[in-house]
Design an enzyme around this catalytic site. Structure first.
Site, PDB file in Angstrom:
ATOM      1  N   GLU A  50       0.789  -1.233   0.000  1.00  0.00           N
ATOM      2  CA  GLU A  50       0.000   0.000   0.000  1.00  0.00           C
ATOM      3  C   GLU A  50       0.824   1.287   0.000  1.00  0.00           C
ATOM      4  O   GLU A  50       0.390   2.296  -0.549  1.00  0.00           O
ATOM      5  CB  GLU A  50      -0.913   0.007   1.233  1.00  0.00           C
ATOM      6  CG  GLU A  50      -1.957  -1.095   1.255  1.00  0.00           C
ATOM      7  CD  GLU A  50      -2.969  -0.962   0.137  1.00  0.00           C
ATOM      8  OE1 GLU A  50      -3.535   0.137  -0.035  1.00  0.00           O
ATOM      9  OE2 GLU A  50      -3.189  -1.958  -0.584  1.00  0.00           O
ATOM     10  N   SER A  70     -40.509 -33.366  43.628  1.00  0.00           N
ATOM     11  CA  SER A  70     -39.903 -33.678  44.922  1.00  0.00           C
ATOM     12  C   SER A  70     -38.517 -33.086  45.104  1.00  0.00           C
ATOM     13  O   SER A  70     -37.959 -33.161  46.197  1.00  0.00           O
ATOM     14  CB  SER A  70     -39.823 -35.195  45.099  1.00  0.00           C
ATOM     15  OG  SER A  70     -41.121 -35.724  45.275  1.00  0.00           O
TER      16      SER A  70
END
Length: 805
Positions: free
Chosen positions: A91, A463
């Site tokens: 770049e 239970s």
């Protein structure tokens, strides 16, 4: 004539000067308008791009990310030099030499654009890395002369306010590189599943090639272009001397292999957990959790989590298999192009019927010949369904030629037959001393259903609520020597109707030791106990223990008629292991901001000043205990002992050979709609729930011991494998005595009156039913022997294992 010419020449000069002045004025006005609100670039010194939150397990394993943009911010000095140079080679090779605008590079770009215009190609920008930072962070993407001018001016300003290193750091962390990746850190992870410092030279060069156009160089669709662009970057790096020609050529030969898809994390077994952490994180930090780069350290143990997921899936598949083959999910003609047709049929299935991603070995199969179970798989394999699977299918709906099914390869030519369970469930594992959630599974498969049944499903516990009822009783004058009646009872319910509860076996044992009520899960004993204690004390106690936020004063609540989620119920059982402390369950241990500062911590305890003092040889400083005391330590141990009895003589006796001390309680609701088992060792509490999402019946006899307990056992065996057996901590002040052959813990002053055991008869076997002439009350003399010489426990009676309610 001469004067006329001079006059016209003067007028032309005036007009020209006026035009120049007007043009200059217009340019000045345009420039003033163009740059009047242009930032000076100094604000980027403290700029932080949107960064995703990263979620880690207790051991540092990355388990997830949350974010609008998947970005992992990496400081400049943690980015490998070769990675930086790969981007500069592609770049802006003169990045460290120019002052923001590369005039020679811009000139070359303008010259190329003349040819690009003639050929109809896209223009090159000629922008430096600094200009790209200015555009990406301060401007927009419009392709105009005005924007290019702004870009150049801002680039110069950035160079004045920031160092080159700061600019390059912003660039490499902000740029979009495709594959859901913002910045090089996320790109390294998404493309290659690695951190930046683990990348090879060829992989770094590939990332450097991407800013030109990520979608144009995606290996899965443009492999040749991707390799060519990578190799060009390697060549440019060699030209600039950042790598040698030999290194560049060697890297060019490397295959370009990327992950099939970008992953939120490599660890995939904690999706329900990660999703729940997201919800809780959002409550703490709102939407900042998606943008501000938090580091979230959770309580998850990945090894246990993997075991929990496997145990849940295997257990639900086992339940599903017990209830028969439901038939193929499609049927198409047997043909050479069946695979494409089968895929089209699968695409139309509801999500709940598709093969779960957690079973990667499952694949689409077609029955070619039903009578023999001949099958062919979508990967090209052929064979037969194994014999027991074929018999299983034929026992119900059977198989037809052309049926589409899910299969997995067992061996060459042999396949297993699978179906996606319709039933679901949850598993929660907790450290009882701190409240840390160390494993959590919210359903059969997160890929099929995102609904988390561990935290979002409220169901009746049956239970499984009873231990809390008995705990309140032990806090209100009852002792392990107390006798409770197991006889019929009727009363008016909250709806004004007569309520007549029953035991599971529909029998009555008469007066029994209190322990038997919980070990054998006797409904009527629990009702009689609650009547003596008082329903208000019971319900308030259950609320205090953290099971529910509120509870109506109705007797049906003591049999589990209320609703609770597995997360809370499992955590409440911690009080029976940790000595009576209510701990706060939590999944997030600590959160740090992007700078490493702790902004949240679950453990709010403060270490005394001595923690930072030099060691003086005396006792180390002690932190206060985690949690709030809600139950007497002796009462907590008494329930712990009762629940150990459940796994030795009671409804969960199938677990008595686990090889280490355990306790727990089964739970089954009316019509077998929900099955539970919540149990514990000395190190962890684990709750398992099984049920359909629409709350329909699981089927006759699908109790907690049948549907939930096997899942719990599977997980606990794996979790404790290779670890030494550890017994439960006994309370310091308890007095121990044997009652009916079982060692019981008593609070000082509550030990029953002593009646020496006859020499001939010895201690009364625990499971012998009390006769009418032996109905003791809590204050009557009771047979016991000294704890130093305990008798062996009696063998469990088979019929006593039936009661699950």
């Amino acid at each position: 004539m001469q004067k006329s010419s001079e006059r016209w020449f003067s007028m032309a000069g005036v007009i020209a000067m006026t035009c120049v002045a007007l043009a200059g004025f217009a340019v000045a006005i345009y420039a003033a308008w163009l740059f009047h609100d242009l930032p000076d670039g100094s604000e980027l010194a403290d700029f932080h791009p949107v960064t995703s939150a990263r979620v880690f397990a207790w051991d540092g394993t990355l388990i997830g990310q949350y974010g609008q943009e998947r970005r992992i911010y990496v400081p400049y000095n943690h980015i490998p030099p070769l990675q930086r140079e790969a981007f500069m080679a592609a770049e802006d090779r003169s990045f460290f030499q120019h002052n923001g605008v590369d005039v020679s590079g811009l000139s070359r770009a303008m010259l190329k654009n003349v040819f690009n215009l003639l050929r109809g190609r896209r223009f090159e920008g000629g922008s430096t890395i600094t200009q790209q930072v200015a555009k990406n962070l301060l401007l927009n993407n419009e392709r105009t002369l005005g924007r290019k001018l702004k870009e150049a001016i801002l680039a110069r300003r950035l160079e004045k306010n920031l160092s080159k290193e700061q600019i390059l750091e912003l660039y490499l962390n902000d740029i979009y590189l495709g594959y859901r990746s913002y910045g090089v850190g996320a790109a390294a992870y998404n493309y290659f599943g690695k951190s930046l410092d683990q990348l090879s030279l060829s992989e770094m060069a590939f990332l450097g090639a991407l800013p030109k156009g990520p979608e144009n160089y995606k290996p899965s669709t443009h492999m040749a272009a991707a390799v060519a662009r990578r190799n060009w970057v390697l060549g440019e790096m060699a030209k600039d001397g950042w790598v040698s020609q030999a290194e560049a050529h060697a890297a060019m030969k490397d295959p370009l292999v990327i992950q099939a898809k970008p992953l939120r994390a490599k660890y995939q077994d904690a999706d329900y957990f990660v999703s729940e952490v997201e919800l809780r994180s959002k409550r703490l930090f709102n939407d900042a959790i998606y943008t501000d780069g938090y580091y979230i350290k959770t309580t998850l143990d990945p090894k246990l989590q993997t075991m929990a997921r496997a145990a849940m899936m295997n257990g639900l598949e086992a339940y599903d298999r017990r209830h028969g083959w439901r038939g193929a999910w499609g049927n198409i003609a047997v043909s050479d192009h069946w695979a494409a047709d089968a895929q089209a049929v699968e695409d139309q299935l509801p999500p709940s019927r598709v093969a779960p991603s957690e079973r990667p070995d499952w694949q689409i199969g077609q029955i070619v010949k039903a009578s023999t179970g001949s099958v062919r798989a979508i990967d090209g394999g052929e064979g037969t369904i194994k014999a027991d699977d074929l018999a299983w299918a034929k026992a119900t709906r059977g198989l037809k030629t052309g049926d589409l099914v899910y299969v997995s390869k067992v061996s060459d030519g042999v396949y297993s037959l699978h179906q996606v369970p319709a039933v679901n469930g949850a598993l929660v594992a907790i450290d009882p001393y701190s409240g840390r959630i160390i494993a959590m599974v919210g359903g059969y498969s997160y890929s099929l259903s995102k609904f988390n049944r561990a935290t979002q499903a409220s169901r009746q516990p049956g239970s499984a609520i009873k231990p809390f009822v008995y705990a309140v009783a032990l806090e209100n004058d009852f002792t392990p020597a107390s006798i409770v009646d197991d006889s019929p009872v009727s009363m008016m319910g909250g709806d004004g109707k007569l309520w007549t509860p029953e035991n599971y076996e529909r029998d009555f044992l008469g007066p029994q030791p209190i322990r038997r009520g919980i070990e054998l899960s006797r409904n009527l004993m629990t009702i009689h106990l609650a009547q003596k204690v008082g329903i208000q004390k019971i319900t308030q106690g259950i609320v205090n223990f953290g099971v529910l936020d509120s509870m109506p004063n109705e007797m049906s609540m003591v049999l589990g008629a209320g609703e609770v989620n597995p997360y809370r119920l499992t955590n409440a059982y911690s009080i029976f292991v940790n000595g009576g402390y209510k701990v706060k369950p939590h999944m997030i241990a600590e959160v740090e901001d992007r700078d490493g500062h702790v902004v949240y911590k679950a453990d709010e305890r403060v270490c005394p000043a001595a923690c930072t003092a030099a060691f003086d040889g005396l006792e180390s400083p002690r932190l206060p205990r985690i949690g709030t005391p809600v139950l007497d330590p002796i009462s907590a141990y008494q329930i712990n002992s009762f629940l150990q009895g459940v796994t030795i003589r009671g409804t969960a006796a199938a677990a008595r050979n686990m090889g280490f001390p355990i306790g727990g309680k089964t739970g089954t609701t009316n019509d077998y709609r929900s099955a539970w088992f919540v149990g514990f060792s000395a190190d962890m509490v684990v709750g398992v729930f099984v049920g359909f999402d629409d709350n329909r019946s699981l089927g006759n006899h699908e109790t907690g011991a049948v549907a939930a307990l096997p899942i719990w056992m599977d997980f606990m065996k794996q979790a404790h494998a290779g670890k030494p057996a550890r017994d439960f901590n006994k309370p310091r002040d308890a007095v121990y005595a044997y009652v009916n052959g079982i060692e019981e813990a008593f609070k000082p002053g509550t030990v029953p009156k002593v009646q020496a055991a006859p020499d001939a008869d010895g201690p009364r076997p625990y499971l012998n039913t009390w006769t009418d002439d032996q109905q003791n009350d809590a204050d009557a003399p009771i047979t016991y022997v000294p704890s130093e010489d305990p008798p062996p426990p009696a063998e469990p009676n088979a019929r006593n294992g039936k009661n699950q309610f």
